[in-house]
Design a protein around this motif. Structure first.
Motif: not given
Length: 252
Positions: A21-23, A29-31, A64-66
């Motif tokens: 939800x925060x995203x 934001x992206x990144x 998301x990505x690690x």
């Protein structure tokens, strides 16, 4: 007081939902880097495993990505909106445009792996294309990369008797692609059928698509038909589910 459905969600799911939800609201934001395990443990009073599971949910969804040694970040890649009807119109490929141009807008697309060969037809392909027992197929295998991210693996099968000697047997099929060349050969596609399924990727598919663990693939099998219902191409596509939105827009 009776528990609500939300109250019954596992703690890791509630944390993941809160982060999502925060995203979506733009807080992250992206990144942007998301709160790490230690931060989530302190903020929500949970164990490390619970915080780790919450972040894993977002990674598995492709949100998301690690990044090794840096943390978990909001994915910068914007999903590709695949316009399933507009992209296959004759107006698209008949005017020399790639069917991909209906999807990518001004984004950078590259086909970075292309092989073309003549092969014996697998039974499932031979049956759909209505081939004779000894008839071979032209097989076109491609990998599509959008803005540096592999998003699609595609393998097309076409009767060799139809496409022999044409640009379809070359890596570059020219303006309008395969369907424009089929039209020039007298086999203009007039009808398409797509079948859609989903499953988890094979190890090879996950590697070639640079996919996060836990992300499924979308399988689309498209058959193109010429006049009188003659099947002239089968295209088996494997899509990274986190990289796509499938859009079908048509009148009632």
């Amino acid at each position: 007081m009776a528990n609500t459905d939300d109250d019954r969600r596992p703690k890791y799911q509630r944390i993941a939902d809160s982060l999502r939800e925060a995203i979506q609201s733009g807080e992250y934001g992206p990144g942007d880097r998301l709160p790490g395990e230690n931060e989530l443990m302190a903020a929500h009073g949970v164990a490390r495993m619970t915080a780790r599971q919450a972040l894993s949910v977002l990674r598995d969804e492709g949100v998301a990505e690690a990044r090794k040694g840096a943390g978990v970040f909001v994915r910068e890649f914007r999903p590709l909106r695949r316009r399933g009807i507009q992209r296959l119109s004759q107006q698209q490929w008949g005017s020399g445009r790639s069917i991909w141009s209906a999807d990518i807008e001004n984004r950078a697309l590259e086909v970075d792996q292309v092989t073309v060969s003549e092969e014996a037809a697998p039974d499932r392909i031979s049956a759909v294309l209505e081939l004779a027992d000894d008839e071979t197929v032209c097989v076109r295998r491609r990998r599509f990369v959008l803005e540096g991210k592999p998003v699609l693996l595609a393998t097309s099968y076409l009767p060799t008797s139809v496409v022999a000697g044409s640009a379809i047997t070359q890596e570059d099929t020219g303006p309008g692609g395969t369907y424009a060349r089929l039209a020039e050969l007298g086999y203009k596609p007039v009808h398409f059928r797509e079948e859609i399924r989903s499953r988890m990727p094979s190890k090879d598919e996950a590697a070639r698509l640079s996919m996060s663990s836990g992300t499924p693939v979308i399988l689309i099998c498209r058959t193109a038909f010429a006049d009188e219902g003659r099947p002239v191409e089968i295209n088996e596509m494997t899509l990274d589910a986190a990289s796509y939105i499938l859009e079908y827009d048509f009148d009632a």
